[in-house]
Design a protein around this motif. Sequence first.
Motif, PDB file in Angstrom:
ATOM      1  N   ILE A   1     -34.680 -32.544  81.774  1.00  0.00           N
ATOM      2  CA  ILE A   1     -35.740 -32.440  80.766  1.00  0.00           C
ATOM      3  C   ILE A   1     -35.978 -30.970  80.426  1.00  0.00           C
ATOM      4  N   ASP A   2     -36.016 -30.112  81.437  1.00  0.00           N
ATOM      5  CA  ASP A   2     -36.205 -28.691  81.197  1.00  0.00           C
ATOM      6  C   ASP A   2     -35.036 -28.118  80.407  1.00  0.00           C
ATOM      7  N   ASP A   3     -33.794 -28.537  80.746  1.00  0.00           N
ATOM      8  CA  ASP A   3     -32.620 -28.057  80.038  1.00  0.00           C
ATOM      9  C   ASP A   3     -32.661 -28.470  78.570  1.00  0.00           C
ATOM     10  N   ALA A   4     -33.081 -29.717  78.311  1.00  0.00           N
ATOM     11  CA  ALA A   4     -33.129 -30.205  76.939  1.00  0.00           C
ATOM     12  C   ALA A   4     -34.145 -29.413  76.122  1.00  0.00           C
ATOM     13  N   SER A   5     -35.321 -29.164  76.677  1.00  0.00           N
ATOM     14  CA  SER A   5     -36.326 -28.415  75.920  1.00  0.00           C
ATOM     15  C   SER A   5     -35.904 -26.955  75.754  1.00  0.00           C
ATOM     16  N   PHE A   6     -35.245 -26.387  76.773  1.00  0.00           N
ATOM     17  CA  PHE A   6     -34.715 -25.027  76.668  1.00  0.00           C
ATOM     18  C   PHE A   6     -33.697 -24.957  75.535  1.00  0.00           C
ATOM     19  N   CYS A   7     -32.747 -25.899  75.536  1.00  0.00           N
ATOM     20  CA  CYS A   7     -31.700 -25.900  74.514  1.00  0.00           C
ATOM     21  C   CYS A   7     -32.268 -26.168  73.127  1.00  0.00           C
ATOM     22  N   ASP A   8     -33.219 -27.088  73.026  1.00  0.00           N
ATOM     23  CA  ASP A   8     -33.814 -27.389  71.717  1.00  0.00           C
ATOM     24  C   ASP A   8     -34.469 -26.152  71.116  1.00  0.00           C
ATOM     25  N   GLY A   9     -35.217 -25.435  71.925  1.00  0.00           N
ATOM     26  CA  GLY A   9     -35.896 -24.235  71.438  1.00  0.00           C
ATOM     27  C   GLY A   9     -34.931 -23.136  71.038  1.00  0.00           C
ATOM     28  N   LYS A  10     -33.951 -22.868  71.904  1.00  0.00           N
ATOM     29  CA  LYS A  10     -32.980 -21.814  71.624  1.00  0.00           C
ATOM     30  C   LYS A  10     -32.123 -22.165  70.415  1.00  0.00           C
ATOM     31  N   CYS A  11     -31.701 -23.426  70.322  1.00  0.00           N
ATOM     32  CA  CYS A  11     -30.835 -23.830  69.208  1.00  0.00           C
ATOM     33  C   CYS A  11     -31.588 -23.876  67.884  1.00  0.00           C
ATOM     34  N   SER A  12     -32.859 -24.233  67.902  1.00  0.00           N
ATOM     35  CA  SER A  12     -33.605 -24.230  66.643  1.00  0.00           C
ATOM     36  C   SER A  12     -33.749 -22.804  66.118  1.00  0.00           C
ATOM     37  N   THR A  13     -33.906 -21.844  67.024  1.00  0.00           N
ATOM     38  CA  THR A  13     -33.949 -20.438  66.614  1.00  0.00           C
ATOM     39  C   THR A  13     -32.587 -19.996  66.107  1.00  0.00           C
ATOM     40  N   ARG A  14     -31.534 -20.363  66.835  1.00  0.00           N
ATOM     41  CA  ARG A  14     -30.173 -19.948  66.484  1.00  0.00           C
ATOM     42  C   ARG A  14     -29.747 -20.519  65.132  1.00  0.00           C
ATOM     43  N   CYS A  15     -30.157 -21.745  64.825  1.00  0.00           N
ATOM     44  CA  CYS A  15     -29.669 -22.442  63.630  1.00  0.00           C
ATOM     45  C   CYS A  15     -30.621 -22.398  62.435  1.00  0.00           C
ATOM     46  N   GLN A  16     -31.704 -21.641  62.513  1.00  0.00           N
ATOM     47  CA  GLN A  16     -32.692 -21.675  61.442  1.00  0.00           C
ATOM     48  C   GLN A  16     -32.159 -21.184  60.095  1.00  0.00           C
ATOM     49  N   LYS A  17     -31.124 -20.339  60.095  1.00  0.00           N
ATOM     50  CA  LYS A  17     -30.577 -19.832  58.826  1.00  0.00           C
ATOM     51  C   LYS A  17     -29.204 -20.407  58.510  1.00  0.00           C
ATOM     52  N   ALA A  18     -28.793 -21.434  59.251  1.00  0.00           N
ATOM     53  CA  ALA A  18     -27.470 -22.026  59.045  1.00  0.00           C
ATOM     54  C   ALA A  18     -27.414 -22.797  57.733  1.00  0.00           C
ATOM     55  N   GLY A  19     -26.230 -22.870  57.153  1.00  0.00           N
ATOM     56  CA  GLY A  19     -26.057 -23.619  55.915  1.00  0.00           C
ATOM     57  C   GLY A  19     -26.205 -25.113  56.148  1.00  0.00           C
ATOM     58  N   VAL A  20     -25.643 -25.605  57.235  1.00  0.00           N
ATOM     59  CA  VAL A  20     -25.732 -27.018  57.597  1.00  0.00           C
ATOM     60  C   VAL A  20     -26.457 -27.082  58.938  1.00  0.00           C
ATOM     61  N   VAL A  21     -27.768 -27.180  58.883  1.00  0.00           N
ATOM     62  CA  VAL A  21     -28.609 -27.058  60.068  1.00  0.00           C
ATOM     63  C   VAL A  21     -28.333 -28.165  61.086  1.00  0.00           C
TER      64      VAL A  21
ATOM     65  N   CYS B   1     -23.042 -24.597  78.841  1.00  0.00           N
ATOM     66  CA  CYS B   1     -23.050 -23.185  79.240  1.00  0.00           C
ATOM     67  C   CYS B   1     -24.379 -22.726  79.831  1.00  0.00           C
ATOM     68  N   LYS B   2     -25.449 -23.470  79.597  1.00  0.00           N
ATOM     69  CA  LYS B   2     -26.788 -23.115  80.073  1.00  0.00           C
ATOM     70  C   LYS B   2     -27.302 -21.811  79.472  1.00  0.00           C
ATOM     71  N   CYS B   3     -26.795 -21.431  78.303  1.00  0.00           N
ATOM     72  CA  CYS B   3     -27.309 -20.257  77.607  1.00  0.00           C
ATOM     73  C   CYS B   3     -26.960 -20.343  76.128  1.00  0.00           C
ATOM     74  N   VAL B   4     -27.737 -19.623  75.321  1.00  0.00           N
ATOM     75  CA  VAL B   4     -27.517 -19.514  73.882  1.00  0.00           C
ATOM     76  C   VAL B   4     -27.766 -18.058  73.523  1.00  0.00           C
ATOM     77  N   PRO B   5     -26.861 -17.435  72.764  1.00  0.00           N
ATOM     78  CA  PRO B   5     -27.079 -16.037  72.371  1.00  0.00           C
ATOM     79  C   PRO B   5     -28.346 -15.892  71.534  1.00  0.00           C
ATOM     80  N   SER B   6     -28.963 -14.726  71.603  1.00  0.00           N
ATOM     81  CA  SER B   6     -30.187 -14.482  70.846  1.00  0.00           C
ATOM     82  C   SER B   6     -29.864 -14.280  69.368  1.00  0.00           C
ATOM     83  N   GLY B   7     -30.869 -14.453  68.546  1.00  0.00           N
ATOM     84  CA  GLY B   7     -30.703 -14.235  67.108  1.00  0.00           C
ATOM     85  C   GLY B   7     -30.128 -15.441  66.399  1.00  0.00           C
TER      86      GLY B   7
END
Length: 96
Positions: free
Chosen positions: A32-52, A66-72
């Motif tokens: 559950i913690d991993d899912a919420s971590f990934c959801d938050g990081k990925c929503s930030t990562r994909c906010q400017k994507a063409g196909v969100v 990988c248990k990580c997502v690059p910043s930005g």
Amino acid sequence: MKLLFATLLLCSLLLSSSFLEPASAGSCKTNIDDASFCDGKCSTRCQKAGVVDRCLKYCGICCEECKCVPSGTYGNKHECPCYRDKRSSKGKPKCP
């Protein structure tokens, strides 16, 4: 000679054990913690994507593995080598 060897062995064991991090029940994340971590990081990562939705899908897959997502929103893949090195079956980068 045997005493010297035993002393060195004991010292090396004590030294190596001091570098190990003790495991505790509270240090492990649950799914559950991993899912919420990934959801938050990925929503930030994909906010400017063409196909969100596609970005969120593949980012989520990569984050879970990988248990990580690059910043930005783009680049910075050096922060997470596992994320950077994942490839699709066609040899292209898998993670957005």
